[in-house]
Design an enzyme around this catalytic site. Structure first.
Site, PDB file in Angstrom:
ATOM      1  N   CYS A  63       0.842  -1.204   0.000  1.00 26.57           N
ATOM      2  CA  CYS A  63       0.000   0.000   0.000  1.00 26.57           C
ATOM      3  C   CYS A  63       0.874   1.251   0.000  1.00 26.57           C
ATOM      4  O   CYS A  63       1.834   1.346   0.756  1.00 26.57           O
ATOM      5  CB  CYS A  63      -0.915   0.021   1.225  1.00 26.57           C
ATOM      6  SG  CYS A  63      -2.413  -0.924   1.001  1.00 26.57           S
ATOM      7  N   HIS A  64       0.505   2.212  -0.844  1.00 28.17           N
ATOM      8  CA  HIS A  64       1.255   3.461  -0.914  1.00 28.17           C
ATOM      9  C   HIS A  64       0.843   4.398   0.231  1.00 28.17           C
ATOM     10  O   HIS A  64      -0.349   4.499   0.534  1.00 28.17           O
ATOM     11  CB  HIS A  64       0.985   4.176  -2.247  1.00 28.17           C
ATOM     12  CG  HIS A  64       1.477   3.420  -3.431  1.00 28.17           C
ATOM     13  ND1 HIS A  64       0.759   2.387  -3.999  1.00 28.17           N
ATOM     14  CD2 HIS A  64       2.624   3.530  -4.153  1.00 28.17           C
ATOM     15  CE1 HIS A  64       1.441   1.900  -5.033  1.00 28.17           C
ATOM     16  NE2 HIS A  64       2.564   2.570  -5.147  1.00 28.17           N
ATOM     17  N   GLU A  99      -7.525   1.024   2.629  1.00 24.72           N
ATOM     18  CA  GLU A  99      -7.577   1.854   3.841  1.00 24.72           C
ATOM     19  C   GLU A  99      -8.923   1.704   4.538  1.00 24.72           C
ATOM     20  O   GLU A  99      -8.997   1.583   5.775  1.00 24.72           O
ATOM     21  CB  GLU A  99      -7.327   3.323   3.486  1.00 24.72           C
ATOM     22  CG  GLU A  99      -5.878   3.690   3.240  1.00 24.72           C
ATOM     23  CD  GLU A  99      -5.336   3.171   1.909  1.00 24.72           C
ATOM     24  OE1 GLU A  99      -4.113   3.239   1.716  1.00 24.72           O
ATOM     25  OE2 GLU A  99      -6.127   2.712   1.058  1.00 24.72           O
ATOM     26  N   ASP A 113     -12.062  -7.097  21.249  1.00 26.42           N
ATOM     27  CA  ASP A 113     -11.206  -7.020  22.435  1.00 26.42           C
ATOM     28  C   ASP A 113     -11.948  -6.447  23.637  1.00 26.42           C
ATOM     29  O   ASP A 113     -11.778  -6.925  24.768  1.00 26.42           O
ATOM     30  CB  ASP A 113      -9.985  -6.166  22.114  1.00 26.42           C
ATOM     31  CG  ASP A 113      -9.072  -6.000  23.314  1.00 26.42           C
ATOM     32  OD1 ASP A 113      -8.508  -7.010  23.774  1.00 26.42           O
ATOM     33  OD2 ASP A 113      -8.935  -4.861  23.804  1.00 26.42           O
TER      34      ASP A 113
END
Length: 304
Positions: A63-64, A99, A113
């Site tokens: 990923c850029h 993203e 969590d």
């Protein structure tokens, strides 16, 4: 990483979704009433998601790094399932679907969590892309719906005389084929004003969608393509020329010397691009596929 230096910045959007499934209505009640021991689940998970959207390139090797200019995280509950939607925007050369999906997954993991101490039956059901906008995929329908055809014309004394081989014209054809535009003709002609004009008139009369000329846009005495094309244009489109030169200027200071020309003759879009292989390739990258929107506009206002 994949080389994206040839691409132009455009607005890119993506929406991704993740689903967290709990095993008890009491868990949903605790989330809604903010009584989970670890804190406010929605706000904590949202904060984690915002961090994740901005740090995707640190986690996913290919990923850029890119500017995340907008992120929105929303939730809705259906029975025992919490739906997480993440929307990400950027103005950049590549999309933001990873993203958005990365942020959605981190939001889901954060919820997991925080809720596992009170619910041992939690699962993350799915993470998927719902929508993406921006980039070349937006223009494929334009080609499919309008059956766009193209002619490529190489204007060069030396190539037409057989002294050199054409590379620029072939690069243009390769780019067109990548956008599924049918190249119906490819010709090589000398730098002669009347020859250029006659061939362009012939193609316009045949209602070819797109005529692209390469060569003859420089400043040598034989570079006459702009002089041939400009008087023929019924509706010049200077923004295309500006985009080509601006794109090129980021790559070479000599781009400002090119005299690219663009406009409509009837419903035919005519482009005169540089004759160098690199100049032709970069000019195509500068305006495609966005230039295809012209055909969508013309189709919308076409009258019988």
């Amino acid at each position: 990483m994949v080389n994206i230096t040839h691409k132009s910045n455009t607005l890119r959007k993506a929406i991704a979704q993740a689903v967290v499934k709990v095993s008890s209505a009491d868990t949903i009640k605790a989330v809604e009433e903010k009584t989970v021991p670890k804190g406010d689940v929605f706000e904590m998970a949202k904060t984690a998601g915002l961090f994740a959207a901005k740090r995707t390139s640190d986690m996913i090797p290919d990923c850029h790094p890119l500017p995340v200019e907008y992120t929105n995280i929303t939730y809705h509950i259906e029975n025992l399932e919490i739906y997480i939607n993440v929307e990400v925007h950027t103005i950049y050369k590549t999309g933001v679907e990873v993203e958005a999906m990365h942020a959605a997954s981190v939001v889901a993991l954060t919820m997991y969590d925080m809720l596992k101490p009170i619910d041992k039956g939690i699962s993350i059901e799915k993470i998927k892309l719902l929508e993406k906008k921006g980039g070349k995929t937006d223009y494929r329908k334009v080609v499919e719906e309008n059956q766009i055809s193209a002619t490529v014309i190489v204007c060069s004394d030396s190539i037409s005389a057989g002294e050199k081989h054409d590379k620029a014209g072939k690069v243009i054809m390769k780019k067109l084929e990548a956008y599924q535009v049918a190249v119906e003709d490819y010709q090589i002609i000398p730098d002669e004003k009347e020859t250029i004009q006659n061939l362009v008139r012939e193609k316009c009369a045949k209602k070819v969608s797109l005529v692209i000329l390469t060569g003859g846009t420089g400043l040598s005495p034989r570079d006459v393509t702009p002089e041939a094309i400009q008087p023929m244009l019924e509706r010049p489109i200077p923004g295309i020329e500006e985009a080509i030169r601006a794109y090129g200027q980021d790559r070479t200071p000599y781009s400002m010397l090119s005299r690219s020309v663009s406009g409509l003759i009837g419903n035919t879009l005519v482009l005169a691009l540089p004759g160098s292989t690199k100049g032709a390739e970069e000019s195509m990258d500068a305006v495609f596929p966005a230039i295809m929107h012209i055909f969508r506009v013309m189709a919308a206002f076409k009258h019988d």
